[in-house]
Structures are given as structure tokens and as C-alpha cells.
Design an enzyme around this catalytic site. Structure first.
Site, PDB file in Angstrom:
ATOM      1  N   CYS A 119       0.829  -1.209   0.000  1.00 46.17           N
ATOM      2  CA  CYS A 119       0.000   0.000   0.000  1.00 46.17           C
ATOM      3  C   CYS A 119       0.872   1.272   0.000  1.00 46.17           C
ATOM      4  CB  CYS A 119      -0.994  -0.024   1.149  1.00 46.17           C
ATOM      5  SG  CYS A 119      -2.372   1.130   0.924  1.00 46.17           S
ATOM      6  N   HIS A 214      -3.684  -4.871   0.827  1.00 48.30           N
ATOM      7  CA  HIS A 214      -3.141  -5.311   2.110  1.00 48.30           C
ATOM      8  C   HIS A 214      -3.253  -6.828   2.240  1.00 48.30           C
ATOM      9  CE1 HIS A 214      -2.453  -1.477   4.299  1.00 48.30           C
ATOM     10  NE2 HIS A 214      -3.332  -1.019   3.412  1.00 48.30           N
ATOM     11  N   GLU A 216      -1.928  -8.740   4.316  1.00 53.69           N
ATOM     12  CA  GLU A 216      -1.985  -9.175   5.722  1.00 53.69           C
ATOM     13  C   GLU A 216      -3.412  -9.253   6.256  1.00 53.69           C
ATOM     14  OE1 GLU A 216      -1.519  -4.631   6.108  1.00 53.69           O
ATOM     15  OE2 GLU A 216      -0.961  -6.232   4.718  1.00 53.69           O
TER      16      GLU A 216
END
Length: 239
Positions: A119, A214, A216
């Protein structure tokens, strides 16, 4: 067996209730994704007094690490990529954070250190290589905040090889995106609306993955997203 040491610059946080003070933090989901992949995540203190980082100091600090992860965060100051005015939607700009992240990116690129940029991290790398950003995507109907959407990957790209697929379901939280890619960067993923979602640098000696979403957010339940972190740790282990 020794875990590869992955440097992750901290993000400044004005309030952290458990600590009673302002803090330097990293997202737990990010740390856990690196750990699951077999890496040892280590938070780096951003040090760039007055908004200027010392290249020699940053290079020395980075030399002990096996890989670098540039995480998400607030917006880069528009002057960093040559813009003369800031859009009203630009937020959480911090000159010390910007300077430190940009110098980390430059040092990793110069040394061939395995690099994963997420990002804001993608935007940092793009800016470090002379690229520019769209400061705002046009409001709630167009920005990629709190959404999951499909992203098409370029077949045969490093990202497609790492994830073992040509299409991913991406969890996004951004209102800015790449305008002009930096020198040497190739676009290797796009959303359905044309937004650039990944960049690669074929001339980089080590692993280079930069994604606008993202991974994660969903890596704990989506093996495809976890493989992004696996690729970083595996490349770092080979150094």
C-alpha cells in the site's frame, strides 16, 4: 534454524492506550503474517530529524537485515513526488516518516535486498524511483477503502509466480494510487477499474514485490495472500 530477519519501519501513532504515550507501531496482522512465513519481524525506529534521513546511517542500520517490508500508513507529502499543491483528502503526513521510508527504499534498491512493499510502501518505492501519485481517487464511490475486489495479475510475473495464480481477491484500503510508474517499474496487476495494483522491478537483484492492497488482512485465512509473505521470507533466507 535461524529465522531471516525482516526489517519493518514503525508507524507513528498519536495515541496508544495500553502504553499511555504516543507510540511507534506495526499492525499485528502484518507481524503475524511474517512470523507464519518463517521470518523474524523487527520494527525499525524511523530516524530522519527535520525530514532528512542520513543515507550512510540508514544503510548501516539496514545492513544487519535479510529483507525489508515497507508497510501501509498515511499519505506521502505531495512535494515528495513533485506536486505543488496538496489535495484536501491527503492525511497523516509526517516528514520524518516520509524521509526515512524513502531512504530505506533507496538503500534496499541499491543493495538488492529482498523487498516487499504494501500500500503506502508501494507508493514510497514508486516515489523513490521518480514516479508520481494520484492524490485522491475521487471520493467514496471510487476509492478502494474497506473493500475486497478481484485483481488480475500479469501471467509469468514475479507476483503471479509467488502467489501461484493470475487472479487474487484483494483487501484494499487506499484513496491514492500510482499515476506515473517510476523508472524501471513494470505494472503487473490491475483492478477491474484500471487502478494499478502491483509493480515490479525486473532489474532488482533480489525479490521485489509491491502491491497496492493489504495481503496481511486476509493472509491468516487465504493461502494465496500468505504466499506473498512467504516469497519475502524465502528470498531473505537465501541471502
Amino acid at each position: 534454524m535461524r529465522r531471516p530477519l525482516i526489517a519493518i519501519p514503525a508507524r507513528f501513532s498519536a495515541t496508544t492506550s495500553a502504553l499511555r504515550y504516543a507510540a511507534e507501531v506495526n499492525a499485528r496482522a502484518l507481524i503475524e503474517a511474517v512470523w507464519r512465513a518463517g521470518g523474524e519481524p523487527a520494527t525499525l525506529h524511523p530516524h530522519a530529524p527535520g525530514g532528512t534521513a542520513d543515507p550512510a546511517e540508514v544503510a548501516s542500520r539496514l545492513a544487519r537485515f535479510d529483507g525489508l517490508l515497507l508497510p501501509g500508513g498515511g499519505d506521502l507529502a505531495p512535494h515528495r513526488y513533485g506536486a505543488t499543491h496538496a489535495h484536501e483528502a491527503v492525511y497523516d503526513v509526517d516528514d520524518e516518516q516520509d524521509a526515512f521510508d524513502l531512504e530505506l527504499a533507496r538503500q534496499a534498491l541499491a543493495s538488492g535486498l529482498p523487498l516487499l512493499a504494501i500500500c503506502r510502501g508501494l507508493q514510497v518505492v514508486n516515489t523513490a524511483l521518480g514516479g508520481t501519485l494520484h492524490q485522491d481517487m475521487g471520493g467514496p464511490d471510487r476509492e478502494h477503502r474497506h473493500v475486497r475486489h478481484p485483481v488480475a495479475l500479469t501471467p509469468g510475473s514475479a507476483l503471479a509466480r509467488a502467489t501461484r495464480t493470475d487472479k487474487v481477491e484483494a483487501s484494499c484500503y487506499h484513496h491514492q494510487h500510482v499515476d506515473r510508474p517510476g523508472e524501471g517499474l513494470h505494472i503487473t496487476a490491475r483492478a477491474a477499474d484500471g487502478t494499478i495494483e502491483a509493480l515490479e522491478l525486473p532489474t532488482h537483484d533480489g525479490l521485489f514485490l509491491a502491491v497496492q492492497w493489504h495481503p496481511e488482512d486476509t493472509a491468516h485465512e487465504d493461502p494465496v495472500q500468505q504466499r506473498v509473505f512467504g516469497a519475502l521470507v524465502e528470498a531473505s533466507a537465501r541471502r
